[in-house]
Design an enzyme around this catalytic site. Structure first.
Site: not given
Length: 321
Positions: A132, A271, A298
């Site tokens: 991320s 995601d 995610h």
């Protein structure tokens, strides 16, 4: 002085509170070492080594402003396979110092911090795993210091904030109409950073696209509980739907072909990063491998765990030769 270790994972696992079926806790006799590294001239960031091995792996957690805790599950897979794993909490996060100086919360300063941590740990050649926001740092580091890297794992991060914002806007429009009306009313009232808006995100967005497990693993819940909202708001904005932070213009699409480090690009069907963008990254980075989880989100490291870590371990095995 006593330094806290990965206490949440170990204590909860001992109570049987978080380990899904078929998952084994990291061997308790693995060598561990907590160290604090000086960054930005005077602050201390927390690191922990788990296991030993010729291949060193440094983890960059997401946020901005979250902690390493939600990545604790890496210790259940990599050290047993002979990889030397390094956790660290970025400045302002988790167990690291949390200064009030908002001038620290910028991408260039955090990029310098990664190199300071690398040098402080004595990692001459290592594998960088960025998830991320940590993937943004990873892209930047791979472009600036390719000579330091033997490999790069880019997990669940697109190559521009504009792309991220466009896809979350799509996810927002896919929410049920009554939910969209609630969000619009709160936005009109200027309450997009408030508790009511946050609860809708948790119930309607995060459970679909952040982590699909019910209940959430305790390390992930803890990362949310200790998150530094000041860093998140300054760098990203109030939430996934309102991008106002200093990262909003970040864009590295044109630079991805300049990454010449062996790279694994990872994403997932559910995601909050567009799977098509993840595929595009893998095409643009020369020789990159691609993993797209068919069922994960995610945090496929949790909700499609076996497939996620099988992909990472296959990639790391190739780096060993």
């Amino acid at each position: 002085m006593f330094e806290p270790s990965r206490r949440q994972l170990l204590s909860l696992a001992a109570a049987g509170a978080l380990l899904p079926a078929g998952r084994a806790l990291a061997a308790p006799d693995l060598p561990r070492e907590v160290r604090r590294i000086t960054v930005a001239g005077k602050y201390q960031v927390w690191t922990e080594r788990v296991g030993t091995g010729a291949t060193k792996v440094l983890l960059l957690h997401g946020g901005p402003g979250f902690s390493h805790d939600y990545m604790d599950c890496f210790a259940d897979f990599l050290p047993q396979a002979g990889y030397e794993l390094y956790f660290y909490d970025q400045l302002g996060c988790g167990l690291s110092d949390r200064p009030d100086d908002t001038s620290l919360w910028t991408l260039p300063r955090y990029l310098d911090e990664v190199e300071e941590v690398r040098a402080g740990l004595g990692l001459d050649r290592f594998v960088l795993v960025g998830h991320s926001w940590g993937g943004i740092l990873g892209i930047e580091y791979a472009l600036r210091h390719p000579e330091r890297l033997s490999g790069f794992v880019l997990s669940s991060m697109t190559a521009s904030f504009a792309d991220f914002a466009a896809y979350t806007a799509q996810l927002k429009q896919a929410l049920p109409a009554p939910i969209r009306r609630q969000l619009a009313a709160l936005e009109a009232a200027g309450e997009q950073g408030g508790e009511a808006y946050g609860k809708i995100l948790q119930d309607e967005l995060y459970t679909r696209y952040i982590c699909r497990l019910k209940p959430w693993p305790a390390p992930l819940t803890h990362s949310f509980e200790v998150a530094n909202g000041t860093i998140y708001n300054q760098m990203q904005g109030p939430n996934e739907f309102v991008i106002t932070g200093n990262l909003r213009d970040w864009d590295r699409w044109h630079d991805l072909p300049n990454i010449h480090v062996p790279t694994l690009v990872m994403g997932a069907r559910y995601d909050e990063m567009n799977p098509k963008s993840i595929e595009r990254e893998a095409r643009l980075i020369p020789g990159a491998e691609l993993f797209l989880s068919k069922t994960g989100s995610h945090l496929a490291m949790w909700d499609d765990q076996r497939a996620y870590f099988d992909a990472i371990l296959r990639f790391l095995a190739k780096l060993r030769g």
